[in-house]
Write a protein that holds these residues in place. Sequence first.
Motif, PDB file in Angstrom:
ATOM      1  N   LEU A 129       0.807  -1.211   0.000  1.00 15.67           N
ATOM      2  CA  LEU A 129       0.000   0.000   0.000  1.00 15.67           C
ATOM      3  C   LEU A 129       0.840   1.262   0.000  1.00 15.67           C
ATOM      4  O   LEU A 129       0.558   2.204  -0.711  1.00 15.67           O
ATOM      5  N   LEU A 130       1.883   1.262   0.815  1.00 18.12           N
ATOM      6  CA  LEU A 130       2.637   2.504   0.920  1.00 18.12           C
ATOM      7  C   LEU A 130       3.535   2.728  -0.277  1.00 18.12           C
ATOM      8  O   LEU A 130       4.084   3.807  -0.450  1.00 18.12           O
ATOM      9  N   HIS A 131       3.681   1.714  -1.122  1.00 17.19           N
ATOM     10  CA  HIS A 131       4.421   1.949  -2.351  1.00 17.19           C
ATOM     11  C   HIS A 131       3.492   2.274  -3.492  1.00 17.19           C
ATOM     12  O   HIS A 131       3.922   2.364  -4.629  1.00 17.19           O
ATOM     13  N   GLY A 132       2.231   2.418  -3.177  1.00 14.64           N
ATOM     14  CA  GLY A 132       1.315   2.890  -4.206  1.00 14.64           C
ATOM     15  C   GLY A 132       0.643   1.792  -5.006  1.00 14.64           C
ATOM     16  O   GLY A 132       0.016   2.077  -6.024  1.00 14.64           O
ATOM     17  N   THR A 133       0.781   0.528  -4.568  1.00 10.73           N
ATOM     18  CA  THR A 133       0.036  -0.516  -5.278  1.00 10.73           C
ATOM     19  C   THR A 133      -1.447  -0.234  -5.099  1.00 10.73           C
ATOM     20  O   THR A 133      -1.881   0.082  -4.000  1.00 10.73           O
ATOM     21  N   PRO A 134      -2.225  -0.334  -6.167  1.00  7.31           N
ATOM     22  CA  PRO A 134      -3.659  -0.101  -5.998  1.00  7.31           C
ATOM     23  C   PRO A 134      -4.260  -1.066  -4.996  1.00  7.31           C
ATOM     24  O   PRO A 134      -3.861  -2.226  -4.916  1.00  7.31           O
ATOM     25  N   ALA A 135      -5.232  -0.585  -4.230  1.00  9.11           N
ATOM     26  CA  ALA A 135      -5.796  -1.362  -3.125  1.00  9.11           C
ATOM     27  C   ALA A 135      -6.264  -2.749  -3.572  1.00  9.11           C
ATOM     28  O   ALA A 135      -6.039  -3.746  -2.879  1.00  9.11           O
ATOM     29  N   ASP A 136      -6.903  -2.810  -4.723  1.00 15.62           N
ATOM     30  CA  ASP A 136      -7.421  -4.106  -5.176  1.00 15.62           C
ATOM     31  C   ASP A 136      -6.327  -5.144  -5.324  1.00 15.62           C
ATOM     32  O   ASP A 136      -6.465  -6.293  -4.920  1.00 15.62           O
ATOM     33  N   GLU A 137      -5.207  -4.697  -5.932  1.00 16.28           N
ATOM     34  CA  GLU A 137      -4.108  -5.627  -6.142  1.00 16.28           C
ATOM     35  C   GLU A 137      -3.536  -6.085  -4.808  1.00 16.28           C
ATOM     36  O   GLU A 137      -3.236  -7.268  -4.595  1.00 16.28           O
ATOM     37  N   ALA A 138      -3.369  -5.126  -3.894  1.00 13.12           N
ATOM     38  CA  ALA A 138      -2.812  -5.444  -2.582  1.00 13.12           C
ATOM     39  C   ALA A 138      -3.701  -6.463  -1.876  1.00 13.12           C
ATOM     40  O   ALA A 138      -3.220  -7.407  -1.246  1.00 13.12           O
ATOM     41  N   LEU A 139      -5.007  -6.264  -1.985  1.00  4.45           N
ATOM     42  CA  LEU A 139      -5.944  -7.185  -1.333  1.00  4.45           C
ATOM     43  C   LEU A 139      -5.766  -8.594  -1.871  1.00  4.45           C
ATOM     44  O   LEU A 139      -5.789  -9.572  -1.124  1.00  4.45           O
ATOM     45  N   GLY A 140      -5.583  -8.691  -3.175  1.00  7.66           N
ATOM     46  CA  GLY A 140      -5.403 -10.007  -3.778  1.00  7.66           C
ATOM     47  C   GLY A 140      -4.220 -10.734  -3.168  1.00  7.66           C
ATOM     48  O   GLY A 140      -4.290 -11.912  -2.820  1.00  7.66           O
ATOM     49  N   ARG A 141      -3.142  -9.990  -3.007  1.00  2.22           N
ATOM     50  CA  ARG A 141      -1.930 -10.623  -2.485  1.00  2.22           C
ATOM     51  C   ARG A 141      -2.024 -10.981  -1.018  1.00  2.22           C
ATOM     52  O   ARG A 141      -1.275 -11.827  -0.533  1.00  2.22           O
ATOM     53  N   LEU A 142      -2.927 -10.317  -0.295  1.00  2.00           N
ATOM     54  CA  LEU A 142      -3.013 -10.541   1.151  1.00  2.00           C
ATOM     55  C   LEU A 142      -3.847 -11.755   1.525  1.00  2.00           C
ATOM     56  O   LEU A 142      -3.768 -12.236   2.655  1.00  2.00           O
ATOM     57  N   ALA A 143      -4.659 -12.215   0.586  1.00  2.00           N
ATOM     58  CA  ALA A 143      -5.637 -13.255   0.952  1.00  2.00           C
ATOM     59  C   ALA A 143      -4.973 -14.472   1.582  1.00  2.00           C
ATOM     60  O   ALA A 143      -5.402 -14.966   2.631  1.00  2.00           O
ATOM     61  N   GLU A 144      -3.907 -14.948   0.944  1.00  2.00           N
ATOM     62  CA  GLU A 144      -3.286 -16.177   1.458  1.00  2.00           C
ATOM     63  C   GLU A 144      -2.617 -16.004   2.818  1.00  2.00           C
ATOM     64  O   GLU A 144      -2.908 -16.749   3.753  1.00  2.00           O
ATOM     65  N   PRO A 145      -1.725 -15.031   2.966  1.00  2.00           N
ATOM     66  CA  PRO A 145      -1.138 -14.861   4.303  1.00  2.00           C
ATOM     67  C   PRO A 145      -2.191 -14.558   5.373  1.00  2.00           C
ATOM     68  O   PRO A 145      -2.028 -14.965   6.529  1.00  2.00           O
ATOM     69  N   LEU A 146      -3.240 -13.880   4.991  1.00  2.00           N
ATOM     70  CA  LEU A 146      -4.289 -13.586   5.969  1.00  2.00           C
ATOM     71  C   LEU A 146      -4.986 -14.865   6.406  1.00  2.00           C
ATOM     72  O   LEU A 146      -5.279 -15.073   7.581  1.00  2.00           O
ATOM     73  N   ALA A 147      -5.232 -15.731   5.428  1.00  2.46           N
ATOM     74  CA  ALA A 147      -5.861 -17.010   5.766  1.00  2.46           C
ATOM     75  C   ALA A 147      -4.997 -17.756   6.773  1.00  2.46           C
ATOM     76  O   ALA A 147      -5.481 -18.268   7.784  1.00  2.46           O
ATOM     77  N   ARG A 148      -3.713 -17.782   6.506  1.00  2.00           N
ATOM     78  CA  ARG A 148      -2.802 -18.487   7.419  1.00  2.00           C
ATOM     79  C   ARG A 148      -2.852 -17.865   8.798  1.00  2.00           C
ATOM     80  O   ARG A 148      -2.905 -18.541   9.811  1.00  2.00           O
ATOM     81  N   ALA A 149      -2.818 -16.522   8.836  1.00  2.00           N
ATOM     82  CA  ALA A 149      -2.813 -15.846  10.137  1.00  2.00           C
ATOM     83  C   ALA A 149      -4.111 -16.067  10.901  1.00  2.00           C
ATOM     84  O   ALA A 149      -4.121 -16.100  12.131  1.00  2.00           O
ATOM     85  N   LEU A 150      -5.203 -16.208  10.173  1.00  2.11           N
ATOM     86  CA  LEU A 150      -6.479 -16.400  10.869  1.00  2.11           C
ATOM     87  C   LEU A 150      -6.774 -17.860  11.124  1.00  2.11           C
ATOM     88  O   LEU A 150      -7.800 -18.202  11.705  1.00  2.11           O
ATOM     89  N   GLY A 151      -5.879 -18.717  10.667  1.00  3.07           N
ATOM     90  CA  GLY A 151      -6.065 -20.140  10.912  1.00  3.07           C
ATOM     91  C   GLY A 151      -7.165 -20.747  10.064  1.00  3.07           C
ATOM     92  O   GLY A 151      -7.658 -21.826  10.359  1.00  3.07           O
ATOM     93  N   ALA A 152      -7.575 -20.058   9.026  1.00  2.32           N
ATOM     94  CA  ALA A 152      -8.595 -20.637   8.164  1.00  2.32           C
ATOM     95  C   ALA A 152      -7.916 -21.235   6.955  1.00  2.32           C
ATOM     96  O   ALA A 152      -6.809 -20.864   6.600  1.00  2.32           O
ATOM     97  N   GLU A 153      -8.600 -22.108   6.288  1.00 13.64           N
ATOM     98  CA  GLU A 153      -7.994 -22.756   5.127  1.00 13.64           C
ATOM     99  C   GLU A 153      -7.836 -21.764   3.981  1.00 13.64           C
ATOM    100  O   GLU A 153      -6.835 -21.717   3.310  1.00 13.64           O
ATOM    101  N   ALA A 154      -8.903 -20.990   3.719  1.00 16.16           N
ATOM    102  CA  ALA A 154      -8.847 -20.004   2.632  1.00 16.16           C
ATOM    103  C   ALA A 154      -9.831 -18.894   2.942  1.00 16.16           C
ATOM    104  O   ALA A 154     -10.872 -19.128   3.555  1.00 16.16           O
TER     105      ALA A 154
END
Lengths: 436, 224
Positions: A129-154
């Motif tokens: 985000l702070l390097h200016g990646t558009p929010a949508d793209e950033a969200l796409g990349r976060l899905a997997e690590p977020l799943a891991r952090a929340l302990g959910a499969e996906a």
Amino acid sequence: MRRDLVVSVPAAAGAVALVSAVVDVLSPHVPVLALGVLYVFAVLSVATFWGTALALATSVASMLAFNWFFLPPTHTLQLRQGENWLALAVYCSTAVVVGLLAARARRRSADAEQRRREADVLAGAAADLLHGTPADEALGRLAEPLARALGAEAVRLVPGAPEPAPSERALPVRAGRRAVATVLVDERLPVAAAAAERLLPALGALFAVQADALEAEALRRSDALKTALLRSVSHDLRSPLTAILAAAGALTNDELTLDDADRAELAHAIRAEAERLNRVVGDLLDLSRLQAGAVEPHRELWSADELVAQALPPGDRIQVELDDVAPPVRVDGPQVERALANLIDNALRYSPAGSPVTVRVEHGATELRVHVLDHGPGLDGADRDLLFRPFEGEGSGLGLAIARGFAEVNGGQVWAQDDPTGGHFVLALPTAGAAA
Amino acid sequence: MTRVLVVDDEPQILRALRTSLRGAGYDVETAETGEAALTAAAVNPPDAVILDLVLPDGHGTDVARELRTWSNVPVIVLSVVGDEREKVAALDAGADDYVTKPFGIDELLARLRAALRRGEPSGEPVLELGELRVDLEKQSVHFDGRPVQLTPHEFALLRALAREPGKLMTHQMLLREVWGRAYGDESHYLHVYVSQLRRKLERDPARPRYILTVPGAGYRLVQP
């Protein structure tokens, strides 16, 4: 949990069995009581992998096994020598303490791992985000690590706050009161609530920061452009005014001695500069009107001949190639003529004096095209669109911007084309039959 | 001496016009409002009127219209850039020609001379302009001695322009005369017909010398 037990219990049993076997091998060489301590290894391993409860059970099982197999009388739970009870008790408590410590270490390590996963999510989001990646793209990349952090499969991470699908649960990511994104998880999957509570607000804050940064950047750029515009406009208006005032001042100055030739020269200067000022003012007004969307085309049927004829300046430099069978167009005549005249003026100005400029009319199935070609330096592929932005060149380069503006308001387009022989601009208009 | 009535409410412009017209040999009278202009024209009929379209007591167009009800004096209007409608309205109301502010004095003087020269239509059946010869009675056209075939509409258009050579014919005038139509409808073929006429009559249709376009207003047939 059940799955865990299927693996862990036999494993614990296996550990105990393994240690027992080792004791058995060593027992002829070492006093058997001393070997009891080896069961601590079994408890330690179980504690490390499967936690306190099983470790405790393993401690008890170990001691029972030790008693049964090795302490006389063997194959009973009785102890012939009373002090063996004490030894057994000591071993048992040692095993328990070790087990507890190991289990705690394991928990700590798991916690640290969890925090690391959460930190990964935030660090990844921040970097993006702070390097200016558009929010949508950033969200796409976060899905997997977020799943891991929340302990959910996906999980699905989507912008805004859409309605969740019937089988999904929605966790909002908020910046202030607004949901900038939503985490969508299948209902049946568990989500670590504590992790979510820690993570999602922090994520929301990052999105908020990015939004602010983008807004600030846009403002800064807009300010910079306005400053450049104003400076350029100020210069282009003040220059001719300066010349006019200087010449007129000289003419009205009683103290100067001027002969007829001087006076004539000053008068001509006033006229020429006033005409130049008139052009600049006209351009600025046209551009303002175009940018404010205040230009209403008064459409009539025109043939290309007419439009070209009106746009031609006097002189011989321009070669015209008309199209005998080009269909008429439904446009505002004076506006399109203006666009064309600007393209021609541009070609004349940026090609060597005396070199020919060609205006060629041709048509396609639904379009009329007027090509303006010159033998000037042409364009290097670099930034063709930059040419059409006002004020980018020196001398208030509004001509091309205005040409494009008037063309577009009449349903047409103006663009610069790649051409090795020099500058090549095209004005395209939809033909009367084709236009909606 | 030819007298010109100048109607404008801006003192600097009045001054410049008065000086220039006097320098060109005209006698100049001025008026600063529409009322004053009509009065002056009635009391002391001028040979030509230069009329600003923006006046403190109304539109120059109304003055022109009013004037036309009792006078055929040539009227040249001073229009503002961008105000096409007002300019065309003035022309349709009876003004003969226009210059757009800011204008060059020489352009104004040229228009003034042309307007004064035109006077009344001659009524002559045959018109000769350079290489062009139009016989209004026989309905024939020759260019450089050779006959030119025109469709009925093309001829009607040429005739409308040729009746008063040099005079600005607005779109409205031409449409009414040739097609009997009012100008409101935008799907007329006037420009396309002019284009066709040019292809038949001009050596270089891209650089017309006889049939000139007056941008946003109409057309003019001139002697090249």
